[in-house]
Design an enzyme around this catalytic site. Sequence first.
Site, PDB file in Angstrom:
ATOM      1  CE  LYS A 128     114.835 -95.119  67.718  1.00 34.54           C
ATOM      2  NZ  LYS A 128     114.546 -93.884  68.451  1.00 34.54           N
ATOM      3  CG  ASP A 168     114.848 -95.353  71.603  1.00 36.74           C
ATOM      4  OD1 ASP A 168     114.258 -94.296  71.355  1.00 36.74           O
ATOM      5  OD2 ASP A 168     114.224 -96.418  71.802  1.00 36.74           O
TER       6      ASP A 168
HETATM    7  P1  NDP Z   1     114.688 -95.899  78.936  1.00 34.53           P
HETATM    8  O1  NDP Z   1     115.284 -97.197  78.579  1.00 34.53           O
HETATM    9  O2  NDP Z   1     115.516 -94.898  79.646  1.00 34.53           O
HETATM   10  O3  NDP Z   1     113.353 -96.123  79.804  1.00 34.53           O
HETATM   11  C1  NDP Z   1     112.276 -96.851  79.314  1.00 34.53           C
HETATM   12  C2  NDP Z   1     111.217 -96.916  80.389  1.00 34.53           C
HETATM   13  O4  NDP Z   1     110.023 -97.476  79.846  1.00 34.53           O
HETATM   14  C3  NDP Z   1     111.598 -97.807  81.544  1.00 34.53           C
HETATM   15  O5  NDP Z   1     110.956 -97.343  82.706  1.00 34.53           O
HETATM   16  C4  NDP Z   1     111.038 -99.171  81.132  1.00 34.53           C
HETATM   17  O6  NDP Z   1     110.782-100.042  82.220  1.00 34.53           O
HETATM   18  C5  NDP Z   1     109.748 -98.747  80.477  1.00 34.53           C
HETATM   19  N1  NDP Z   1     109.330 -99.700  79.430  1.00 34.53           N
HETATM   20  C6  NDP Z   1     110.058-100.151  78.384  1.00 34.53           C
HETATM   21  N2  NDP Z   1     109.354-100.990  77.618  1.00 34.53           N
HETATM   22  C7  NDP Z   1     108.136-101.042  78.197  1.00 34.53           C
HETATM   23  C8  NDP Z   1     106.960-101.743  77.896  1.00 34.53           C
HETATM   24  N3  NDP Z   1     106.876-102.562  76.826  1.00 34.53           N
HETATM   25  N4  NDP Z   1     105.897-101.561  78.714  1.00 34.53           N
HETATM   26  C9  NDP Z   1     105.968-100.730  79.787  1.00 34.53           C
HETATM   27  N5  NDP Z   1     107.068-100.051  80.115  1.00 34.53           N
HETATM   28  C10 NDP Z   1     108.134-100.217  79.351  1.00 34.53           C
HETATM   29  O7  NDP Z   1     114.124 -95.291  77.566  1.00 34.53           O
HETATM   30  P2  NDP Z   1     113.786 -93.774  77.214  1.00 34.53           P
HETATM   31  O8  NDP Z   1     113.238 -93.092  78.398  1.00 34.53           O
HETATM   32  O9  NDP Z   1     114.969 -93.211  76.534  1.00 34.53           O
HETATM   33  O10 NDP Z   1     112.652 -93.937  76.095  1.00 34.53           O
HETATM   34  C11 NDP Z   1     111.262 -93.962  76.406  1.00 34.53           C
HETATM   35  C12 NDP Z   1     110.452 -93.663  75.157  1.00 34.53           C
HETATM   36  O11 NDP Z   1     110.811 -92.371  74.646  1.00 34.53           O
HETATM   37  C13 NDP Z   1     110.666 -94.631  73.992  1.00 34.53           C
HETATM   38  O12 NDP Z   1     109.463 -94.726  73.249  1.00 34.53           O
HETATM   39  C14 NDP Z   1     111.691 -93.900  73.126  1.00 34.53           C
HETATM   40  O13 NDP Z   1     111.664 -94.316  71.777  1.00 34.53           O
HETATM   41  C15 NDP Z   1     111.214 -92.472  73.280  1.00 34.53           C
HETATM   42  N6  NDP Z   1     112.201 -91.446  72.984  1.00 34.53           N
HETATM   43  C16 NDP Z   1     113.404 -91.394  73.639  1.00 34.53           C
HETATM   44  C17 NDP Z   1     114.299 -90.370  73.371  1.00 34.53           C
HETATM   45  C18 NDP Z   1     115.554 -90.199  74.154  1.00 34.53           C
HETATM   46  O14 NDP Z   1     116.211 -89.169  73.982  1.00 34.53           O
HETATM   47  N7  NDP Z   1     115.935 -91.121  75.021  1.00 34.53           N
HETATM   48  C19 NDP Z   1     114.026 -89.381  72.330  1.00 34.53           C
HETATM   49  C20 NDP Z   1     112.701 -89.476  71.758  1.00 34.53           C
HETATM   50  C21 NDP Z   1     111.862 -90.491  72.059  1.00 34.53           C
HETATM   51  P3  NDP Z   1     111.832-101.215  82.544  1.00 34.53           P
HETATM   52  O15 NDP Z   1     112.997-100.530  83.176  1.00 34.53           O
HETATM   53  O16 NDP Z   1     111.099-102.116  83.472  1.00 34.53           O
HETATM   54  O17 NDP Z   1     112.176-101.871  81.250  1.00 34.53           O
END
Ligand code: NDP
Length: 448
Positions: A128, A168
């Site tokens: 990662k 991510d």
């Molecule tokens: P994105 O950047 O596309 O979206 C993240 C979302 O979560 C946004 O809505 C963001 O809001 C919100 N967010 C981020 N940090 C926080 C926080 N501390 N508290 C509350 N909300 C928060 O990321 P992903 O959708 O890709 O990833 C989401 C999760 O899924 C993560 O844990 C990631 O590790 C996991 N994941 C992702 C994969 C992928 O293929 N993308 C694969 C497997 C796991 P804002 O816009 O306001 O920051």
Amino acid sequence: MITNEYLQRVLADVQKNHPGEPEFLQAVEEIFESLQLVVPKHPEWEAAGLIERFVEPERVIMFRVPWVDDNGKVQVNRGYRVQFNSAIGPYKGGLRFHPSVNLSIVKFLGFEQILKNSLTTLPMGGGKGGSDFDPKGKSDAEVMRFCQSFITELYRHIGQFTDTPAGDIGVGAREIGFMYGQYKKIVDRFEGGVLTGKGLTYGGSLARTQATGYGICYFSDEVLHYHGKSFEGQTVVISGSGNVAQYAAEKCTELGGKVVAMSDSKGYIYDPNGINLEVLFDIKQKRRARISVYADEVAGAQYVEGCKNIWNVKCDIAMPCASQNEMDAEGAKAVIANGAFAVFEGANMPLTPEAIEAVTSAGLLYTPGKASNAGGVATSGLEMSQNSMRYSWTFEEVDAKLKGIMQSIFQECLKASIECGKPGDMMVGANVAGFLKVADAMMAQGIV
Ligand code: NDP
């Protein structure tokens, strides 16, 4: 509570050697809880120092990322790549660009990734990386200059047979495109498999964008069916509104669920009629705007400040899809009090240990992210297969493979949970099934 003496000793060493890394320590303890059910059956592991080697990354890379902003001012961020375990394949795992990124977070994510990748049955080790760079509010040109600088250092450590990053939080198709372009320029080779999540015109896979969110629903659907239930007619709350949350919401709706609330890091929206995904996708994907805009544009919807308040919304199924430790004991208690019967993790480690304890002891169905969100990395693996074959599968072909993989992950987890005397416990199942394959490979390869 860890009672096995060998694991207790290793855990004490990890705590001593990794001070100030709470997320990493949390992930180690959580996995050890499950491993203590199998460690006593394998005395050969202790003699081979297997667990000591398993918790130590093979390599940690930290580097300076200098870039120039639109005002001509020099900015400096810090880059990370943790190459945790390559026993079953080249390191694989996403890059996260978010101001909160630090060594502890990258290590916890890399550690979990080892087991997740093992569960997919594809040959991928765990890694990662990322940076404390915040793409929010930056121009495309600034994001490009940052990505080019980041990969100008990282390129020497990655490659289709060594380490293959993906997206991510904060890293989507735009960022992957900029990094891939710079990588290609430096090495002067079209090495598609080095990065996944690429655009469709230069080696990306159909359905990769949807894969993590869809996969969460395919996996959850298996769990629901095992317990004689389904998504049909259930009210669902999904935190986050990024890549994972958006496509979890889409598939969940397709399977008959009604998603009534979603969030970003500032607050949440509530729409009693079910979130209109066309409007949401337009706001998040095209306009890159805050989720609050949804309430301005959709009649009957409301916006509430404070993302953690989303857990106060009444639902049958809660799916945290934003970030680590986003649901604490208080959030879990609110979900339970409102009558939910399931919490399916979509993000990595979104529940605190206290929240997991609250949810499971109240008898709710619970699935850990490392199993349920493995569809993203699995489809990244399928993207690499297509790059190697110089061939593209259709959306339907990739989606069908993804569904098959999620179903087989559920079966593997179920089998391991039964063998450990905890039938249906998906946390135990995921940790043990994922670990056994890695342990076998590490034992076969000697002390390396
Ligand atoms: P994105 O950047 O596309 O979206 C993240 C979302 O979560 C946004 O809505 C963001 O809001 C919100 N967010 C981020 N940090 C926080 C926080 N501390 N508290 C509350 N909300 C928060 O990321 P992903 O959708 O890709 O990833 C989401 C999760 O899924 C993560 O844990 C990631 O590790 C996991 N994941 C992702 C994969 C992928 O293929 N993308 C694969 C497997 C796991 P804002 O816009 O306001 O920051």
